[in-house]
Design a protein around this motif. Sequence first.
Motif, short mmCIF file in Angstrom:
data_model
loop_
_atom_site.label_atom_id
_atom_site.label_comp_id
_atom_site.label_asym_id
_atom_site.label_seq_id
_atom_site.Cartn_x
_atom_site.Cartn_y
_atom_site.Cartn_z
N UNK A 19 -20.43 -35.96 1.65
CA UNK A 19 -19.79 -35.07 0.49
C UNK A 19 -18.74 -34.52 0.21
N UNK A 20 -17.88 -34.34 0.99
CA UNK A 20 -16.18 -34.23 -0.19
C UNK A 20 -16.36 -35.38 -0.69
N UNK A 21 -16.28 -36.95 -0.61
CA UNK A 21 -15.86 -37.45 -1.06
C UNK A 21 -16.82 -37.77 -2.57
N UNK A 22 -17.58 -37.38 -2.01
CA UNK A 22 -18.51 -37.97 -4.21
C UNK A 22 -18.57 -36.28 -4.56
N UNK A 23 -17.74 -35.51 -4.17
CA UNK A 23 -18.06 -33.91 -4.82
C UNK A 23 -16.04 -34.29 -5.60
N UNK A 24 -15.48 -34.76 -4.81
CA UNK A 24 -14.57 -34.45 -5.47
C UNK A 24 -13.97 -35.92 -6.28
N UNK A 25 -14.73 -36.50 -6.27
CA UNK A 25 -14.47 -37.72 -6.48
C UNK A 25 -15.12 -37.93 -8.32
N UNK A 26 -16.13 -37.73 -8.07
CA UNK A 26 -16.28 -36.90 -9.70
C UNK A 26 -15.58 -36.28 -10.41
N UNK A 27 -14.59 -35.15 -9.60
CA UNK A 27 -14.03 -33.74 -9.88
C UNK A 27 -12.83 -34.48 -10.56
N UNK A 28 -12.38 -35.49 -9.66
CA UNK A 28 -11.34 -36.58 -10.02
C UNK A 28 -11.26 -37.10 -11.23
N UNK A 29 -13.01 -38.02 -11.69
CA UNK A 29 -12.69 -38.43 -12.85
C UNK A 29 -13.28 -37.72 -13.78
N UNK A 30 -13.77 -36.52 -13.79
CA UNK A 30 -14.46 -35.13 -14.82
C UNK A 30 -13.85 -34.11 -14.80
N UNK A 31 -12.37 -34.13 -14.93
CA UNK A 31 -11.98 -33.01 -14.62
C UNK A 31 -11.97 -31.98 -15.45
N UNK A 32 -11.93 -32.11 -16.95
CA UNK A 32 -12.28 -31.54 -17.87
C UNK A 32 -13.03 -30.49 -17.74
N UNK A 33 -15.01 -31.65 -17.23
CA UNK A 33 -16.13 -31.23 -17.22
C UNK A 33 -15.93 -30.12 -15.80
N UNK A 34 -15.39 -30.35 -15.02
CA UNK A 34 -15.17 -29.38 -13.57
C UNK A 34 -14.64 -28.33 -13.75
N UNK A 35 -13.36 -28.73 -14.31
CA UNK A 35 -12.55 -26.91 -14.90
C UNK A 35 -13.26 -26.27 -16.07
#
Length: 879
Positions: A19-35
């Motif tokens: 779960x952590x890999x998916x969460x952080x990986x998605x955030x790393x690939x889509x940083x502007x959307x998460x921020x």
Amino acid sequence: FSKAWSDALLKIRKPVTDVLFRMTGHAARNPEAYITSIIFLSVAAVAIGIYTNFWVCVDVDVLWTPTSSRSLSHGRWIADKSDFPKLPRYFRMVVHSEGKDVLGQEGMLHVFSAVDTVRGTVGYDTLCRQSGKAGVRDENGGVSCPIVTPTKFWDNSIVFFEQYVSNDTDVIRTLSRDTYPDGTPVEVLTILGNSEADSDGLLQSAQSYNVRFELPDVEGTQDFEKEAIDAVIALDDAWEKEPNNLFRVEVFSERSFSDEISRAILKDIPLVPVVFIIMSIFTCAVFFRYDWVYSRSMLGFGAVVAVLLSIMSGYGLMFTIGVPFTSMTQILPFIVFGVGLDGSFIIMGAYHRTDKAKDAVARIHDTIAEVGFSIFSTTVTSVVAFCLGCTSTIPGVYWLCLYAFPTLVFNFVYQMCFFIALIALDERRVQDSRRDWLVCSKVTSRVQSEPEQDLQGNSMNNWMARYSTLLMKPWVKVLVLLSFFGLFVACLRSATRLNQEFDFLDVMPGDSYVADFWGTAEEYTEDSGIYPAVYFRFIDQSEEAVQQEMEEYVDELVRLDAFSSPPPFFWLSDFKNFTVDESLTFEEKLDVFLADSVFRELHSRNIVRDENGKVLSSRTWLRMDNVDKNNVKNQTRALLAQRNVGKEQKANMGRSDWAFFTFTYTYYIWDFYIVAPDEMTLSTVFGIAAVTVLGTLCIPHWSAFFYVCPLISILYVDMLGVLQFAGIKINAVSYLSLVMSIGLLVDFVIHVLLRYYESTEKTRKAKVKDMLQTMGVSILIGGVSTFLGVIPLAFSTSEIFTTIFVAFLGLVTLGIGHGLILVPVLLSMFGTEELIDFGVVHVDTSSLDTKFQDDDDSEDMDYPTESDEASVFASEYSC
């Protein structure tokens, strides 16, 4: 067994890391959307919460009264179901001369001045017309509320006083009378403080005059009280400026506590931005490098923003569902700012140890593989500790814990999403050779005369390497074990001397007029005692047998050590001594009795009757004058002794709701004193058990149990000892500190143990050195950040915040000391040498010189590093 145990726990661990890999990986690939999304959600959460169900609770009776309290049920019956007339709102003043004798003409003139100041406050006449005893007129024809005051001897009129008094002797003789002019008996201690009289009853001295207005509890009263308080404080200021005037006046009203607690909250709110600034400066300093590109101080500021957003989200959620904001929940931001950044430091430490040839997403994946589960584990233990606090019966405790655990959850999620997204964006900046903060400025070429060696990380990591070598020396280990054993013995002995004590003035601002009033009342008056009422209900009070039980109950109470005299006015005693036609029924006799003006004044508000005149309930008042208000054991013994008497009453047999009982609002905090030790013991036992089980499950080796449980127990005992050394008593605030300490202390232990077991080194000493050189600096910086987070509390206007500061100073010192000194020594002696395949990326740290091994070591980068001196560069500015 060992392998089977480890394999089983690793299977539990895998879904979490996935779960952590998916969460952080998605955030790393889509940083502007998460921020953007997290900022929007946080602001929306706190805005919705404030504009929906936000409310502030400053009622100390509500905050600290256990919900299981018998006194609480009695208080609710009195307020909601008893039909007793509402008790007036007392507005009290004490006129004194700093301990000198106040008897005389001058003293009484000052009392009249204080009384007339209140009566002259706008709205007084209108308010008093709504009083159940309205109709008393002053010399100007105005309506006056009932006043217990020495001025009553002169009909509360300065004109009468000046007309009939010409010297001090006239005043003293009048004040020495047994009754007022209207025939009402005089209770000396209610109007004079610490008075002395000769054998004939003639007053010789007194240290204060006491005044008590009985204001009706109606709409507008609280507004009037505020105006009157301001007027009396202004009067006191005027007296203080007068030359040779030694008289002072202190004031207190029913709204004073809540007003001053609210003022304390408002005065301490500016400390929240102060802690934000402190943590921003510290984190930026930690992430700063002398190289414009490799410096990441803007990223450090983003880590602090992530914590702020988690606080906003957690508080917004609690506001929305209607959990009240209190002076205790105001403490939480300082704690979250302190502990919430630990994960950021650990993440960045691991990130800089990853392979710099990989892209940001792959490096983040390796980072989470190394430290993600460690951060998850410590978050879970902290959250569970606060969840256990939610089982408390004390509202002030479980409301704080309700705020804490979702805030910590949000903080973890935002570290894994918001902060990771910031890392990905910042890595783009680095790869694009843009400056830290000045991202519009791009460094296109630089020439450096020699490799830069002055990075901050170098010194800390080199120090940790030397420290780990020193710590492994045999004589140092012996010294460490002896020192920590001595500390434990000293703290254990100190902990046995801890006492309970809770002063409501601790939650007041340091300049509170409430503190001045109660300090004066305790020193110069005898009327600051406790006045419980004795209640009778659910029985036929016209029966002689029942009346005898009522009198015997009162007599048994009076024989307790807490009381020195019977009630001054008991309606039943006065009724039996009242001469009346014996042919009348009980109800008719009572009608005649209450028709007498003196007895109506004394007893009418203490008897509730139905439409036929039957007594439904009644009460009398006792004075508990043999209870030390600074001795908790004395107070709890007094309450339990009364309850034991009540339990034995025939009228109470077989009843859950007693027919005979005593009550005063002071019982609420006494119930807290009774409940707190048992709750703290249960919280400690369950807390240690919970974090031990969780720690054992998070660390896939059976030997972890034999470190986590003993170390947390030792740390807790040390924490108790430190509190006692610092002069802190067991009270509501220190209780909260101890509830929080279990979840926070275990963080230091779990991070160290997890990193030790994850190490691929083959010997104990090598594993310990590897652990210290990779995780040690991050733990140290995290501990320092926790301490910095609570530093502003040292400058709070309330004593409770100072207590939290001292408690966290002890917590950080003990946590770092045990985590980075004692635990490594124990592991180097008794730790397992088994290699456990955690499925994570391990980095060879033997050649690392810095905690954050920056790209300047890499030969394959497109650009060299920048020197502080002797550098020439060309900059191209583009956004």
